[in-house]
Design a protein around this motif. Structure first.
Motif, PDB file in Angstrom:
ATOM      1  N   MET A 226     -19.546 -15.187   5.178  1.00 25.86           N
ATOM      2  CA  MET A 226     -18.601 -13.905   5.895  1.00 25.86           C
ATOM      3  C   MET A 226     -17.757 -13.477   5.242  1.00 25.86           C
ATOM      4  O   MET A 226     -16.971 -14.292   4.457  1.00 25.86           O
ATOM      5  N   PRO A 227     -17.634 -12.197   5.031  1.00 21.58           N
ATOM      6  CA  PRO A 227     -16.243 -11.757   4.260  1.00 21.58           C
ATOM      7  C   PRO A 227     -14.990 -12.122   5.096  1.00 21.58           C
ATOM      8  O   PRO A 227     -14.953 -12.184   6.307  1.00 21.58           O
ATOM      9  N   LYS A 228     -13.965 -12.191   4.144  1.00 23.90           N
ATOM     10  CA  LYS A 228     -12.399 -12.516   5.170  1.00 23.90           C
ATOM     11  C   LYS A 228     -12.234 -11.235   5.460  1.00 23.90           C
ATOM     12  O   LYS A 228     -12.541 -10.044   4.990  1.00 23.90           O
ATOM     13  N   VAL A 229     -11.335 -11.111   6.547  1.00 24.37           N
ATOM     14  CA  VAL A 229     -10.788 -10.074   7.247  1.00 24.37           C
ATOM     15  C   VAL A 229      -9.274 -10.011   6.853  1.00 24.37           C
ATOM     16  O   VAL A 229      -8.443 -11.103   7.246  1.00 24.37           O
ATOM     17  N   ILE A 230      -8.662  -8.668   6.597  1.00 17.92           N
ATOM     18  CA  ILE A 230      -7.543  -8.369   6.751  1.00 17.92           C
ATOM     19  C   ILE A 230      -7.333  -7.256   7.708  1.00 17.92           C
ATOM     20  O   ILE A 230      -7.922  -6.402   7.739  1.00 17.92           O
ATOM     21  N   ALA A 231      -6.274  -7.568   8.440  1.00 21.82           N
ATOM     22  CA  ALA A 231      -5.638  -6.597   9.365  1.00 21.82           C
ATOM     23  C   ALA A 231      -4.363  -5.763   9.043  1.00 21.82           C
ATOM     24  O   ALA A 231      -3.487  -6.612   8.370  1.00 21.82           O
ATOM     25  N   VAL A 232      -4.420  -4.645   8.696  1.00 20.46           N
ATOM     26  CA  VAL A 232      -3.156  -3.921   8.440  1.00 20.46           C
ATOM     27  C   VAL A 232      -2.629  -3.263   9.423  1.00 20.46           C
ATOM     28  O   VAL A 232      -3.227  -2.272   9.727  1.00 20.46           O
ATOM     29  N   LEU A 233      -1.423  -3.609   9.859  1.00 18.09           N
ATOM     30  CA  LEU A 233      -0.804  -3.205  10.978  1.00 18.09           C
ATOM     31  C   LEU A 233       0.690  -2.357  10.528  1.00 18.09           C
ATOM     32  O   LEU A 233       1.245  -2.715   9.807  1.00 18.09           O
ATOM     33  N   GLY A 234       0.316  -0.992  10.987  1.00 15.45           N
ATOM     34  CA  GLY A 234       1.010  -0.017  10.684  1.00 15.45           C
ATOM     35  C   GLY A 234       0.659   0.669   9.365  1.00 15.45           C
ATOM     36  O   GLY A 234       1.314   1.045   8.642  1.00 15.45           O
ATOM     37  N   VAL A 235      -0.497   0.871   9.372  1.00 13.41           N
ATOM     38  CA  VAL A 235      -1.017   1.589   8.248  1.00 13.41           C
ATOM     39  C   VAL A 235      -0.729   3.101   7.941  1.00 13.41           C
ATOM     40  O   VAL A 235      -0.629   3.928   9.075  1.00 13.41           O
ATOM     41  N   GLY A 236      -0.668   3.493   6.595  1.00 16.51           N
ATOM     42  CA  GLY A 236       0.036   4.902   6.577  1.00 16.51           C
ATOM     43  C   GLY A 236      -0.661   5.383   5.130  1.00 16.51           C
ATOM     44  O   GLY A 236      -1.292   4.225   4.485  1.00 16.51           O
ATOM     45  N   PRO A 237      -0.396   6.508   4.689  1.00 19.95           N
ATOM     46  CA  PRO A 237      -1.251   6.876   3.349  1.00 19.95           C
ATOM     47  C   PRO A 237      -0.533   6.285   2.409  1.00 19.95           C
ATOM     48  O   PRO A 237      -1.104   6.435   1.186  1.00 19.95           O
ATOM     49  N   GLY A 238       0.597   5.536   2.411  1.00 22.18           N
ATOM     50  CA  GLY A 238       1.325   5.100   1.073  1.00 22.18           C
ATOM     51  C   GLY A 238       0.823   3.480   1.016  1.00 22.18           C
ATOM     52  O   GLY A 238      -0.240   3.176   0.626  1.00 22.18           O
ATOM     53  N   LEU A 239       1.708   2.635   1.408  1.00 24.00           N
ATOM     54  CA  LEU A 239       1.483   0.908   1.105  1.00 24.00           C
ATOM     55  C   LEU A 239       0.335   0.615   1.745  1.00 24.00           C
ATOM     56  O   LEU A 239      -0.496  -0.214   1.443  1.00 24.00           O
ATOM     57  N   GLY A 240       0.192   0.973   3.047  1.00 21.44           N
ATOM     58  CA  GLY A 240      -0.765   0.394   3.960  1.00 21.44           C
ATOM     59  C   GLY A 240      -1.957   0.574   3.427  1.00 21.44           C
ATOM     60  O   GLY A 240      -2.963  -0.320   3.440  1.00 21.44           O
ATOM     61  N   LEU A 241      -2.381   1.735   3.106  1.00 24.70           N
ATOM     62  CA  LEU A 241      -3.712   2.320   2.510  1.00 24.70           C
ATOM     63  C   LEU A 241      -3.987   1.486   1.135  1.00 24.70           C
ATOM     64  O   LEU A 241      -5.135   0.928   0.728  1.00 24.70           O
ATOM     65  N   SER A 242      -2.911   1.402   0.416  1.00 22.09           N
ATOM     66  CA  SER A 242      -3.034   0.643  -0.803  1.00 22.09           C
ATOM     67  C   SER A 242      -3.202  -0.923  -0.867  1.00 22.09           C
ATOM     68  O   SER A 242      -4.116  -1.565  -1.447  1.00 22.09           O
ATOM     69  N   ILE A 243      -2.503  -1.620   0.272  1.00 19.74           N
ATOM     70  CA  ILE A 243      -3.012  -2.938   0.536  1.00 19.74           C
ATOM     71  C   ILE A 243      -4.307  -3.264   0.931  1.00 19.74           C
ATOM     72  O   ILE A 243      -5.039  -3.801   0.675  1.00 19.74           O
ATOM     73  N   ALA A 244      -4.859  -2.065   2.000  1.00 25.13           N
ATOM     74  CA  ALA A 244      -6.278  -2.365   2.261  1.00 25.13           C
ATOM     75  C   ALA A 244      -7.159  -2.039   1.268  1.00 25.13           C
ATOM     76  O   ALA A 244      -8.209  -2.836   1.215  1.00 25.13           O
TER      77      ALA A 244
END
Length: 236
Positions: A1-19
């Motif tokens: 199964m793929p690992k899961v990351i939850a990105v809390l406080g996603v925005g068009p800058g860093l959050g989206l890049s982390i995802a």
């Protein structure tokens, strides 16, 4: 199964890049923001990555608990959480020379306490499994005195030391905690957009969110550093 990351406080800058960065490594991404208004664009930007989106105010204890439960039910067991909420419309900062004790409460309630509640919710499961990661984004004012950030600085310092202490406490458990300590405006982000609309009387350098996301992945994968510092302030 793929690992899961939850990105809390996603925005068009860093959050989206982390995802995007973790998605390239095969992670399923669960993106959480206050509203659904940009979720369709986020999913489009993450082509090739299994992505779930959720609307929740992670500073609200009940909403945080509920959205974490939904993510685990729909996306799968959380391997990693990234906490980086930032509100471009938040009330203006006050200089510490003019601020009373009450002025310090809002940053603590919107940054430090939600981070601690997140850890409280997910850490027991990670410890039971002997694996997992807790990643945070914080400000450079938590490490170096930056008077222009006034009332934000004490909360930034508290969050930074909270994560560094977690990192030390979690050694030998299989669970990792690390922080990105950021000094500068993150390109494509909401705060960058709002900041550049008006003259604040001082200049701030910019940072590429993809570079920060690459470092977040390096912290996660190597686990030999507790902190990565990005300082664009010295470049202006």
């Amino acid at each position: 199964m793929p690992k899961v990351i939850a990105v809390l406080g996603v925005g068009p800058g860093l959050g989206l890049s982390i995802a995007r960065r973790f998605g390239r490594e095969g992670f399923t991404t669960a993106l959480v923001s206050r509203t659904e208004s940009r979720h369709a664009s986020y999913r489009s930007a993450l082509t090739g990555t299994t992505t779930h989106t959720y609307a929740a105010d992670v500073t609200d204890p009940a909403e945080l608990k509920a959205v974490l439960a939904r993510i685990e039910a729909e996306a799968g067991q959380l391997d990693t959480v990234y906490f980086g909420p930032a509100d471009a419309a938040a009330p203006g900062l006050a200089p510490l020379t003019e601020a009373g004790a009450d002025a310090l409460r809002v940053p603590f309630e919107s940054i430090v306490l939600p981070a601690a509640r997140l850890v409280e919710a997910v850490l027991p499961g990670m410890l039971a499994r002997g694996s997992g990661a807790l990643l945070f984004a914080g400000g450079l004012s938590g490490k170096h005195p930056m008077p222009m950030l006034g009332t934000l600085a004490p909360a930034s310092a508290a969050l930074r030391m909270y994560v560094l202490t977690l990192n030390a406490a979690l050694r030998e458990t299989g669970v990792y905690a690390g922080t990105l300590t950021i000094g500068g405006l993150i390109e494509r982000g909401d705060i960058h957009r709002e900041f550049t609309k008006r003259d604040h009387g001082f200049a701030v350098g910019t940072l590429n969110p993809d570079d920060l996301a690459d470092k977040a992945w390096s912290l996660y994968s190597s686990r030999d550093e507790a902190e990565a510092e990005f300082n664009a302030m010295a470049a202006v």
